[in-house]
Scaffold this active site. Structure first.
Site, mmCIF file in Angstrom:
data_model
loop_
_atom_site.group_PDB
_atom_site.id
_atom_site.type_symbol
_atom_site.label_atom_id
_atom_site.label_comp_id
_atom_site.label_asym_id
_atom_site.label_seq_id
_atom_site.Cartn_x
_atom_site.Cartn_y
_atom_site.Cartn_z
ATOM 1 N N LEU A 133 0.903 -1.143 0.000
ATOM 2 C CA LEU A 133 0.000 0.000 0.000
ATOM 3 C C LEU A 133 0.940 1.190 0.000
ATOM 4 C CD1 LEU A 133 -3.052 0.571 0.101
ATOM 5 C CD2 LEU A 133 -2.887 0.667 2.589
ATOM 6 N N ASP A 134 0.913 2.000 -1.068
ATOM 7 C CA ASP A 134 1.975 2.991 -1.222
ATOM 8 C C ASP A 134 2.010 4.003 -0.074
ATOM 9 O OD1 ASP A 134 0.738 5.723 -2.175
ATOM 10 O OD2 ASP A 134 -0.336 4.195 -3.303
ATOM 11 N N LYS A 135 3.129 4.660 0.062
ATOM 12 C CA LYS A 135 3.397 5.540 1.204
ATOM 13 C C LYS A 135 2.338 6.614 1.383
ATOM 14 C CE LYS A 135 7.197 8.284 3.178
ATOM 15 N NZ LYS A 135 8.599 8.722 2.984
#
Length: 238
Positions: A99-101
């Site tokens: 889950l991207d930053k």
């Protein structure tokens, strides 16, 4: 994870003893004699004197984190704000997928490598659901285009379920996991994502039991249903 820590966590050798064995050239990672400071990633083959080091058999852990923005889904210890340090679980675990930053919401962590492999196989069509806020009103044309598939990364995304939740907010259910897929899809259609939250992975739902930045163990019923779905999909694709 540093090789010393990795081996010490098996419970068979201390870090000091591991260091001595590294210096003696007795440890290999993927067939290469390792040196001090080497790291081990999930899937790496670590041998001592040509033999696999027996693993400690910890109790299976299945954790769901309500990830806040700014946390990076990596086990790399040098990355500030990495998810493993953030959760600070007492035994070795790793995230299932990413889950991207800049995104938030539900992510699963476990020490069960078998389910990681099953969940990450795209042909099993495991559903992941997101709520997305964009910078302008969501139109019928946008919904239709997102649903049918959008060309990104030299491929057309798989058809998916998309529905409008409010003027600038929509829900989307994906069965694939291309890099930054939703953000890229929106950008290709002239939209910019302002907020992206994952609210479901298969049968696991983000609910009021975990506030942002908190985590909990899956309950027995959730684990039972998850395993049932994974085993069913595995059988279907044999």
């Amino acid at each position: 994870m540093l090789i010393n820590k990795y081996i010490s966590e098996t419970g068979h050798f201390s870090r000091r003893e591991t260091t001595r064995r590294i210096a003696a050239g007795r440890i290999t990672i993927n067939g290469r004699v390792c040196v001090k400071g080497d790291t081990v990633a999930p899937g790496d083959i670590v041998l001592m004197d040509g033999e696999k080091i027996p693993e400690r058999n910890p109790e299976a852990a299945y954790i769901v984190l309500n990830k806040p923005i700014g946390i990076t889904c990596t086990a790399a210890e040098h990355v500030e704000g990495n998810i493993i340090q953030f959760v600070n679980y007492p035994s070795r675990i790793f995230a299932v997928g990413r889950l991207d930053k800049a995104s938030e919401g539900l992510i699963l962590l476990t020490n069960n490598g078998d389910i990681v492999n099953k969940m990450m196989r795209s042909e099993h069509h495991h559903e992941k659901e997101y709520v997305v806020t964009v910078d302008k009103p969501v139109t019928d044309e946008f919904i239709e285009s997102m649903s049918q598939g959008v060309e990104i990364l030299d491929v057309v995304t798989k058809p998916c379920e998309v529905s409008r939740q409010s003027e600038n907010v929509f829900r989307i259910i994906l069965t694939q996991g291309l890099n930054l897929q939703i953000r890229r899809m929106c950008k290709a259609l002239g939209y910019r994502v302002l907020k992206l939250e994952r609210i479901r992975i298969m049968n696991i739902i983000l609910d009021e039991r975990i506030k942002r930045g908190e985590w909990r163990h899956l309950d027995k019923q959730e684990i039972k249903l998850l395993m049932s779905q994974l085993n069913h999909n595995e059988t279907e694709h044999e």
